[in-house]
Design a protein around this motif. Structure first.
Motif, PDB file in Angstrom:
ATOM      1  N   LYS A 131      49.615  88.145  65.729  1.00 14.28           N
ATOM      2  CA  LYS A 131      50.631  88.352  64.671  1.00 14.28           C
ATOM      3  C   LYS A 131      50.884  87.010  63.966  1.00 14.28           C
ATOM      4  O   LYS A 131      50.453  85.961  64.433  1.00 14.28           O
ATOM      5  CB  LYS A 131      51.927  88.855  65.311  1.00 14.28           C
ATOM      6  CG  LYS A 131      51.883  90.326  65.732  1.00 14.28           C
ATOM      7  CD  LYS A 131      52.561  91.164  64.682  1.00 14.28           C
ATOM      8  CE  LYS A 131      52.772  92.601  65.103  1.00 14.28           C
ATOM      9  NZ  LYS A 131      53.376  93.370  64.027  1.00 14.28           N
ATOM     10  N   PRO A 132      51.607  87.019  62.829  1.00 12.83           N
ATOM     11  CA  PRO A 132      51.897  85.758  62.143  1.00 12.83           C
ATOM     12  C   PRO A 132      52.461  84.708  63.091  1.00 12.83           C
ATOM     13  O   PRO A 132      53.194  85.036  64.033  1.00 12.83           O
ATOM     14  CB  PRO A 132      52.927  86.173  61.097  1.00 12.83           C
ATOM     15  CG  PRO A 132      52.679  87.621  60.862  1.00 12.83           C
ATOM     16  CD  PRO A 132      52.188  88.184  62.151  1.00 12.83           C
ATOM     17  N   GLU A 133      52.114  83.443  62.829  1.00 10.83           N
ATOM     18  CA  GLU A 133      52.549  82.366  63.733  1.00 10.83           C
ATOM     19  C   GLU A 133      54.064  82.190  63.645  1.00 10.83           C
ATOM     20  O   GLU A 133      54.659  82.405  62.578  1.00 10.83           O
ATOM     21  CB  GLU A 133      51.785  81.080  63.401  1.00 10.83           C
ATOM     22  CG  GLU A 133      50.285  81.306  63.629  1.00 10.83           C
ATOM     23  CD  GLU A 133      49.445  80.038  63.617  1.00 10.83           C
ATOM     24  OE1 GLU A 133      49.987  78.934  63.451  1.00 10.83           O
ATOM     25  OE2 GLU A 133      48.222  80.174  63.795  1.00 10.83           O
ATOM     26  N   PRO A 134      54.696  81.810  64.775  1.00  6.40           N
ATOM     27  CA  PRO A 134      56.165  81.888  64.834  1.00  6.40           C
ATOM     28  C   PRO A 134      56.885  80.895  63.930  1.00  6.40           C
ATOM     29  O   PRO A 134      57.980  81.178  63.480  1.00  6.40           O
ATOM     30  CB  PRO A 134      56.476  81.605  66.304  1.00  6.40           C
ATOM     31  CG  PRO A 134      55.273  80.930  66.853  1.00  6.40           C
ATOM     32  CD  PRO A 134      54.104  81.418  66.064  1.00  6.40           C
ATOM     33  N   HIS A 135      56.274  79.734  63.650  1.00  7.62           N
ATOM     34  CA  HIS A 135      57.026  78.725  62.911  1.00  7.62           C
ATOM     35  C   HIS A 135      57.157  79.057  61.432  1.00  7.62           C
ATOM     36  O   HIS A 135      58.160  78.717  60.812  1.00  7.62           O
ATOM     37  CB  HIS A 135      56.394  77.337  63.098  1.00  7.62           C
ATOM     38  CG  HIS A 135      54.979  77.252  62.603  1.00  7.62           C
ATOM     39  ND1 HIS A 135      53.978  78.061  63.090  1.00  7.62           N
ATOM     40  CD2 HIS A 135      54.414  76.481  61.655  1.00  7.62           C
ATOM     41  CE1 HIS A 135      52.844  77.765  62.457  1.00  7.62           C
ATOM     42  NE2 HIS A 135      53.093  76.817  61.585  1.00  7.62           N
ATOM     43  N   ASN A 136      56.144  79.736  60.851  1.00  9.08           N
ATOM     44  CA  ASN A 136      56.230  79.981  59.410  1.00  9.08           C
ATOM     45  C   ASN A 136      55.923  81.425  59.010  1.00  9.08           C
ATOM     46  O   ASN A 136      55.792  81.742  57.837  1.00  9.08           O
ATOM     47  CB  ASN A 136      55.299  79.025  58.646  1.00  9.08           C
ATOM     48  CG  ASN A 136      53.843  79.179  59.085  1.00  9.08           C
ATOM     49  OD1 ASN A 136      53.535  80.016  59.940  1.00  9.08           O
ATOM     50  ND2 ASN A 136      52.964  78.389  58.511  1.00  9.08           N
ATOM     51  N   GLU A 137      55.735  82.304  60.041  1.00 11.56           N
ATOM     52  CA  GLU A 137      55.473  83.739  59.771  1.00 11.56           C
ATOM     53  C   GLU A 137      54.235  83.912  58.861  1.00 11.56           C
ATOM     54  O   GLU A 137      54.216  84.716  57.927  1.00 11.56           O
ATOM     55  CB  GLU A 137      56.739  84.372  59.155  1.00 11.56           C
ATOM     56  CG  GLU A 137      56.700  85.873  58.860  1.00 11.56           C
ATOM     57  CD  GLU A 137      56.897  86.792  60.060  1.00 11.56           C
ATOM     58  OE1 GLU A 137      57.099  86.276  61.174  1.00 11.56           O
ATOM     59  OE2 GLU A 137      56.824  88.016  59.882  1.00 11.56           O
ATOM     60  N   VAL A 138      53.211  83.148  59.126  1.00  9.46           N
ATOM     61  CA  VAL A 138      51.963  83.204  58.370  1.00  9.46           C
ATOM     62  C   VAL A 138      50.802  83.244  59.374  1.00  9.46           C
ATOM     63  O   VAL A 138      50.876  82.572  60.401  1.00  9.46           O
ATOM     64  CB  VAL A 138      51.823  81.938  57.475  1.00  9.46           C
ATOM     65  CG1 VAL A 138      50.441  81.889  56.820  1.00  9.46           C
ATOM     66  CG2 VAL A 138      52.918  81.885  56.408  1.00  9.46           C
ATOM     67  N   PRO A 139      49.723  83.990  59.142  1.00 18.45           N
ATOM     68  CA  PRO A 139      49.454  84.850  57.995  1.00 18.45           C
ATOM     69  C   PRO A 139      49.800  86.306  58.283  1.00 18.45           C
ATOM     70  O   PRO A 139      49.871  86.707  59.458  1.00 18.45           O
ATOM     71  CB  PRO A 139      47.939  84.702  57.832  1.00 18.45           C
ATOM     72  CG  PRO A 139      47.439  84.558  59.244  1.00 18.45           C
ATOM     73  CD  PRO A 139      48.527  83.855  60.010  1.00 18.45           C
ATOM     74  N   GLN A 140      49.968  87.063  57.247  1.00 23.35           N
ATOM     75  CA  GLN A 140      50.300  88.482  57.394  1.00 23.35           C
ATOM     76  C   GLN A 140      49.010  89.295  57.586  1.00 23.35           C
ATOM     77  O   GLN A 140      48.064  89.152  56.810  1.00 23.35           O
ATOM     78  CB  GLN A 140      51.031  88.945  56.130  1.00 23.35           C
ATOM     79  CG  GLN A 140      51.409  90.419  56.113  1.00 23.35           C
ATOM     80  CD  GLN A 140      52.262  90.862  57.278  1.00 23.35           C
ATOM     81  OE1 GLN A 140      51.874  91.730  58.049  1.00 23.35           O
ATOM     82  NE2 GLN A 140      53.428  90.265  57.440  1.00 23.35           N
ATOM     83  N   ALA A 141      48.995  90.113  58.610  1.00 27.07           N
ATOM     84  CA  ALA A 141      47.915  91.104  58.817  1.00 27.07           C
ATOM     85  C   ALA A 141      46.516  90.485  58.879  1.00 27.07           C
ATOM     86  O   ALA A 141      45.565  91.045  58.359  1.00 27.07           O
ATOM     87  CB  ALA A 141      47.959  92.164  57.711  1.00 27.07           C
ATOM     88  N   GLN A 142      46.394  89.337  59.503  1.00 31.20           N
ATOM     89  CA  GLN A 142      45.077  88.704  59.617  1.00 31.20           C
ATOM     90  C   GLN A 142      44.912  88.021  60.960  1.00 31.20           C
ATOM     91  O   GLN A 142      45.864  87.416  61.452  1.00 31.20           O
ATOM     92  CB  GLN A 142      44.934  87.615  58.558  1.00 31.20           C
ATOM     93  CG  GLN A 142      44.721  88.137  57.169  1.00 31.20           C
ATOM     94  CD  GLN A 142      44.450  87.002  56.216  1.00 31.20           C
ATOM     95  OE1 GLN A 142      43.549  86.204  56.431  1.00 31.20           O
ATOM     96  NE2 GLN A 142      45.243  86.925  55.179  1.00 31.20           N
ATOM     97  N   SER A 143      43.694  88.074  61.468  1.00 29.06           N
ATOM     98  CA  SER A 143      43.443  87.325  62.700  1.00 29.06           C
ATOM     99  C   SER A 143      42.915  85.929  62.366  1.00 29.06           C
ATOM    100  O   SER A 143      42.646  85.137  63.278  1.00 29.06           O
ATOM    101  CB  SER A 143      42.453  88.080  63.581  1.00 29.06           C
ATOM    102  OG  SER A 143      41.282  88.369  62.851  1.00 29.06           O
TER     103      SER A 143
END
Ligand code: HDE
Length: 741
Positions: free
Chosen positions: A186-198
């Motif tokens: 899921k998106p990385e916790p510090h910046n909520e990036v990236p959406q829907a990508q591994s």
């Protein structure tokens, strides 16, 4: 049984409406309503509202003044709105669903007592929800990801859910690791990036550290993770289940869904662009197909291993990171699933549907697969926070057979149970539990002995054999796509330790793959294979092997590009033939208002109204392109950068492209490739999936909906190319990369 019976049976639709017709006492258990034009807007407590546009206020002579909170009608609307959202699924948040039915062709009473798998006279209603895993509810359909394939069978003995995926294996072997793999992807916790990508550091860091994920990440980097359509992907139960027959004998089983239309994918650039251009592509595709009567179908198959042979394989058959190669354990196809009814409203059906791996009917049971028991705990648990304790009463989740027990109360309780007692046993002794003969879920005595420990069998420790098997079994283009996918993903990982380590890990699978990827992503190029490749291949891994026995273009979207002065004969003939072959032609013009054919005066009514214009859509939304000739039309298109982009992009995405008359010149301009042969006569030429015909006549077009490789006329050749989905020869010859798009 038609799918409409599901809603009849589950929600007891009686078209009850508030308003003029009044509400009868008999309607009190109705949960569904159909609104008629005669109905008037009411509050939720049934009172009609005279004004639904203005909040009640104390108006002065200028009709301004304070708003009144006493306006309970307006307050109710805001309250309702404030609480419209429920928590989205923690995984598989984005999905699309449809109703259908399941038919059994062959009874497997030798293996199970389940009515749905033994009674060939039944049609079992189903609801299926497809989904992506990583993204939020509002993310895009076409991202690189595993797809969920969850089937709810409303059987006469209760609900049975196969909560599967389009990939037959999983990242982890034990449920305890699920929060970690999901956090990592899921998106990385510090910046909520990236959406829907591994494609980020955390995911690749995690899978490097968890070698058991190796086999699965090979699948997710393959074309399987960018399906063209939900209708063109396989489904797998993934976990190992158990079938129990009349004699109490147990067999291990894997469930398979195999699509009638073949297994097809996008190319990566197409998927990437569609994520922005049409994020609802798969959702719309499913809806459109069902709406047009092109009902998607899957064969239902089982792989079976008797309990006595559990330990006969080099892998552990309870390990969800392993397939059971079909060459060792063939699939027995016994039934068919058809989806034939779209949902009426997304939220109460697709959003509120709730699956649960522990929903099993008599004759089907859990195995000791360590990924399964934890799942069965998790699904029920998650529905509590999403839907509340009475989630199984929601119409979409409610069984079609009677439900009777002494569970009571809780938020959102709908069922009204009459009677004086809510416990068992009771003084009336009414409704005792069923006996085995009456269909109670059988729990035959089963001897279990062991040492309480956190452990797994040794075979679970081997993590590379099937990753190599997967790689070895792919076609050349599929292998190239895999290398490109790794190169893309690791290019998005900025931390050198991540792409460096992964470059080395790939040498455990294939040296060539590891070297290509390392070079692309800036890792150290491995010098030698770190683990010898066993060289074995398995059948039914490559998507190529799933081509339908009879080529078809049913439900394919074909764009026909025209401008004023187009050749109406070619346009009309090709369009009619495409339609007759059950595909969907879409006319694309420079504008959506009428476009006029050659020779017709430009008066309203003389032309064709396109379905879309060139700027409104993109080639990515179609499976093939046809351009009819017509000197003026082609002159206009040749001057349009966008029209040329449509052609070049479709060429780059390996799609079938057809052109007649002057369009042949347009193709020469668009592609400018000496190796691409085009027609100069009344003989149709096919070259790398581009089909051309210079001199148009009924004979040279050869109107026909017979789709065969040997076709000679333009249409026969063009339809065959469309049926092939992609022209991989174009890619192998490197032609697609010579055209800018
Ligand atoms: Fe799921 N999974 N899962 N999963 N899963 C959920 O349940 C979970 C796994 C799958 O369209 C959740 O209702 C655990 C494998 C699908 O509504 C949740 C583990 C497979 C769907 C959950 C797994 C799946 C879900 C989130 C490891 C392929 C969507 C919302 C033990 C066989 C169903 C929900 C739908 C959804 C838990 C692994 C498929 C949290 C703990 C393996 C298709 O309960």
């Amino acid at each position: 049984m038609s799918s409409s019976i599901i809603s009849d049976a589950t929600s007891k639709v009686k078209n009850m409406v508030a308003g003029e017709k009044g509400r009868k006492v008999a309607d009190l258990d109705s949960v569904s309503q159909t609104v008629s034009p005669d109905d008037r807007i009411t509050s939720d407590f049934g009172v009609k509202m005279g004004n639904v546009d203005e909040w009640l206020r104390v108006a002065n002579e200028k009709k301004t003044g304070p708003m009144l909170l006493e306006d309970s009608f307006s307050r109710e609307r805001i309250h309702r709105f404030d609480h419209e959202r429920i928590p989205e699924r923690v995984v598989h948040a984005r999905g699309a669903g449809a109703f259908g039915n399941f038919r059994l062709f062959e009874s497997i009473e030798d293996l199970t007592t389940a009515g749905v798998l033994t009674d060939t006279s039944r049609e079992t209603p189903v609801f299926v929800r497809f989904s992506t895993v990583q993204g939020s509810r509002g993310s895009a359909d076409t991202v690189r990801d595993v797809r969920g394939f969850a089937v709810k069978f409303y059987t006469q003995e209760g609900n049975w859910d196969i909560v599967g995926n389009n990939i037959p294996v999983f990242f982890i072997q034990d449920s305890i690791k699920f929060p970690d793999i999901i956090h990592a992807v899921k998106p990385e916790p510090h910046n909520e990036v990236p959406q829907a990508q591994s494609a980020h550091n955390n995911f690749w860091d995690f899978v490097f550290m968890h070698t058991e994920a190796t086999h699965m990440f090979m699948w997710t980097m393959s074309d399987r993770a960018i399906p063209r359509s939900y209708r063109m992907m396989q489904g797998f139960g993934v976990n190992t289940f158990v079938l129990v027959n009349q004699k109490g004998e147990r067999h291990f089983v894997k469930f398979h869904w195999t699509p009638e239309l073949g297994v097809h994918s996008f190319v990566w650039d197409e998927a990437l662009k569609l994520a922005g251009q049409d994020p609802d592509f798969h959702r719309k595709d499913l809806y459109e197909a069902i709406d047009n009567g092109a009902f998607p179908k899957w064969k239902f198959g089982i792989q079976v291993i008797p309990e006595s042979k559990e330990h006969d394989f080099e892998f552990d058959i309870l390990d969800a990171t392993k397939i059971w190669p079909e060459d060792l354990v063939p699939v027995r196809y016994i039934g068919e699933l058809e989806l034939n009814k779209n949902v009426d409203e997304y939220f109460p059906q697709t959003e509120q549907v709730a699956f649960c791996t522990s929903h099993m009917v008599p004759g089907i049971a859990h195995s000791d697969d360590p990924l399964l028991q934890g799942r069965s705990f998790s699904y029920f648990d998650t529905q509590l926070s999403r839907l509340g304790i009475n989630w199984q009463e929601l119409p979409i989740n409610k069984p079609v057979c009677p439900v009777m027990n002494f569970n009571r109360d809780g938020q959102g309780r709908h069922t009204i149970t009459k009677g004086q007692v809510n416990y068992w046993p009771n003084r009336f002794e009414a409704r005792p539990p069923a006996t085995a003969q009456e269909g109670a879920y059988p729990e035959p005595p089963f001897n279990i002995q062991g040492i309480k420990a956190r452990t797994k069998s040794d075979k679970f420790r081997e993590h590379y054999n099937q990753a190599q098997l997967f790689f070895n079994s792919l076609s050349e283009p599929e292998k190239n796509h895999l290398a490109a996918a790794f190169s893309f993903e690791l290019d998005h990982c900025e931390d050198p330790i991540v792409y460096e380590r992964m470059s080395q890990r790939l040498a455990d699978i294939d040296l060539g793959l590891a070297q290509t990827v390392a070079e692309m992503v800036g890792g150290t190029k491995p010098e030698k294979q770190t683990r010898a490749n066993h060289g074995k291949k398995a059948s039914k891994i490559s998507q190529v092997e799933f081509a339908p026995a009879k080529p078809t273009i049913a439900s394919r979207r074909i764009a026909i590009i025209i401008a004023d002065g187009f050749d109406n004969t070619a346009y009309s003939t090709v369009k009619a033939t495409i339609k007759a072959a059950s595909a969907l032609p879409f006319t694309i013009g420079p504008r959506r208002s009428e476009v006029f054919p050659a020779g017709a005066s430009k008066k309203p009514g003389n032309g064709v109204q396109p379905d879309h214009h060139l700027e409104g859509m993109r080639s990515t939304m179609f499976d093939a392109i046809f351009v009819p000739g017509g000197a003026e039309s082609i002159k206009t298109l040749a001057k349009s950068g966008r029209a040329l982009h449509w052609l070049r992009e479709a060429f780059g995405h390996l799609k079938a492209i057809g052109g007649t008359g002057e369009a042949v010149e347009l193709f020469k301009l668009a592609f400018a490739l000496p190796d691409l042969r085009v027609s100069a006569t009344d003989e149709a030429i096919e070259s790398y999936g581009v089909v051309t015909l210079s001199k148009v006549s009924p004979e040279s077009l050869r109107e026909s909906i017979t789709i065969a490789k040997e076709g000679v006329g333009f249409l026969e050749k063009f339809l065959y190319q469309i049926s092939q989905h992609k022209n991989f020869d174009r890619e192998l010859a490197g032609l697609n990369s010579q055209v800018a798009y």
